[in-house]
Design an enzyme around this catalytic site. Structure first.
Site, PDB file in Angstrom:
ATOM      1  N   GLY A   1       0.835  -1.201   0.000  1.00 37.24           N
ATOM      2  CA  GLY A   1       0.000   0.000   0.000  1.00 37.24           C
ATOM      3  C   GLY A   1       0.864   1.244   0.000  1.00 37.24           C
ATOM      4  N   ASN A   2       0.264   2.388   0.295  1.00 36.53           N
ATOM      5  CA  ASN A   2       1.051   3.620   0.412  1.00 36.53           C
ATOM      6  C   ASN A   2       0.418   4.530   1.455  1.00 36.53           C
ATOM      7  OD1 ASN A   2      -0.833   5.562  -0.987  1.00 36.53           O
ATOM      8  ND2 ASN A   2      -0.543   4.040  -2.621  1.00 36.53           N
ATOM      9  N   TYR A   3       1.056   5.661   1.712  1.00 35.51           N
ATOM     10  CA  TYR A   3       0.663   6.511   2.838  1.00 35.51           C
ATOM     11  C   TYR A   3      -0.485   7.481   2.537  1.00 35.51           C
ATOM     12  CZ  TYR A   3       4.951   5.026   5.171  1.00 35.51           C
ATOM     13  OH  TYR A   3       5.936   4.300   5.771  1.00 35.51           O
TER      14      TYR A   3
END
Ligand code: CTP
Length: 401
Positions: free
Chosen positions: A209-211
């Site tokens: 995923g990412n932030y």
């Protein structure tokens, strides 16, 4: 004098923030408005009618009846007189009464009689604001067509910190002016907005995923909806929610799901804002059982995902407007221009991770808008809500509205 000849009801309720209503009253009067203050009995515990009547030049209304002389205040006449009603501050109790028609004071009877736009600026402690009951009442008011001026976060009268502070009088004044100017420029338009991260499954318990927090995309969806547009918000996994009744949220997880929903929705839309941080790669094999500890290195093969923005860029027809984002760390402008061209965008919103206060998770952003006409506009560091307003203003300008 932007409010000359405008009749405004200012509703004040029993909150510490009532002192800010005095400043709002002054600002409204300074802009030329004729203001009638209606205050609840609890409101009078916080601010005196004398101050309010001196500033508005009119007796303050609070009671149904005059002092035993047979006179009474007509909430119906008042409701019809007003071009706009603003309740600031609005307590949890008043929100509940407005949502449920509990007409036990002059402010609520006036509200129920009013045919004009109604703005509501809540003020309360953070836990009261977050309570499902308050949130449900706010949602009901939105469904009635009332505009909620979201409270800000900060220090509260209780000494706690959090969301619940009534928005500043200057900001409420601008909302009043915009509402009366009939600012809703995007009525009958519909937009697609993508927001948040995507999660690419590795196995049943792990993902890449990412932030991304989704805050920017959600703020844009809210702003488009405020302008009257219907919005399809295709959202990756985020912890925030959309409030406006014009927003339909389609929750997705992976880049592929986001692609499917976006391509489908775009066909019916007048434009799209691609705000999501879409994974560029996804695991080639998604195992159905959890990968166990024990082997030395774990190599995961990744394959490219579809570029949603570029696909919509190819689909784009007629007057559809396509807006992309570029979050860069180096060669910012050159990278943004190259994405603008490659994806056939109309304009791209560039933000740099090198700017403090810009990017993921924070509540502010600093953007540069680059148009396909090569026009470059730089903006200051602002709250994401205001950044969203700048981007939507650009869309309105682009559409020639
Ligand atoms: N975007 C998209 N679908 C993808 C990747 C990106 O719709 N699979 C959109 C983003 O929402 C954004 C724009 O394309 O509006 C640029 O995203 P970005 O990740 O900066 O661009 P990429 O093309 O993925 O390039 P990079 O190699 O810099 O990641």
């Amino acid at each position: 004098m932007r409010l000359k000849d405008k009749n405004i009801i200012l509703g004040i309720t029993g909150s510490i923030a009532a002192y800010k209503a005095v400043m709002l009253l002054r600002l409204l009067v300074k802009e030329g408005a004729s203001v009638q203050v209606v205050i609840t009995p609890a409101g009078k515990e916080f601010i005196t009618p004398v101050t309010l009547s001196a500033l508005s030049g009119k007796p303050v209304i609070s009671d149904f009846f005059g002092s035993n002389d047979g006179t009474w205040n007509s909430h119906v006449d008042l409701g019809l007189w007003a071009d706009l009603m603003v309740v600031a501050p609005a307590t949890a109790s008043t929100l509940g009464k407005m949502a449920n028609g509990i007409a036990d004071n002059m402010l609520i009877t006036t509200y129920l009689s009013a045919k004009c736009p109604v703005l509501v600026a809540p003020a309360m402690d953070l836990d009261m604001f977050a309570h499902p009951s308050t949130q449900r009442n706010l949602q009901i008011l939105r469904e009635y067509g009332n505009s909620i001026i979201e409270p800000a976060s900060g220090e509260l009268a209780s000494g706690l910190e959090g969301k619940g502070r009534m928005e500043e009088p200057g900001h409420i004044l601008e909302q009043v002016i915009q509402t009366l100017a009939g600012k809703k420029k995007l009525l009958n338009f519909s937009f697609l907005v993508t927001a948040g991260p995507t999660y690419e499954k590795i196995d049943p318990v792990r993902f890449i995923g990412n932030y991304s927090s989704g805050k920017m995309g959600y703020a844009i969806a809210e702003e488009l909806a405020e302008q009257g547009a219907r919005v399809v918000l295709v959202s990756g996994p985020v912890s925030i929610s959309a409030h406006h009744p014009n927003i339909k949220v389609l929750r997705v997880e992976s880049a592929n799901e986001m692609y499917e929903q976006s391509v489908k929705a775009f066909q019916e839309c007048d434009g799209a804002v691609m705000c999501a941080a879409v994974a560029d790669f996804t695991p080639a094999d998604k195992t159905t059982v959890k990968t166990k500890r024990g082997k030395e290195n774990w190599m995961i093969e990744l394959t490219p995902t579809q570029d949603i923005a570029a696909t919509l860029g190819k689909m784009k027809a007629g007057k559809q407007v396509l807006v992309g984002f570029a979050l860069e760390t180096n060669n910012e402008l050159a990278n943004a221009v190259s994405k603008l061209k490659k994806k056939n965008l109309d304009f791209i919103v560039l933000n740099s991770l090198n700017d403090q206060g810009a990017g993921f998770s924070v509540d502010t952003n600093k953007i540069t808008i680059v148009g396909k006409d090569n026009k470059i506009t730089n903006f200051e560091l602002k709250p994401k809500k205001e950044v969203a307003a700048d981007i939507v203003a650009k869309i309105i300008e682009w559409k020639g509205l």
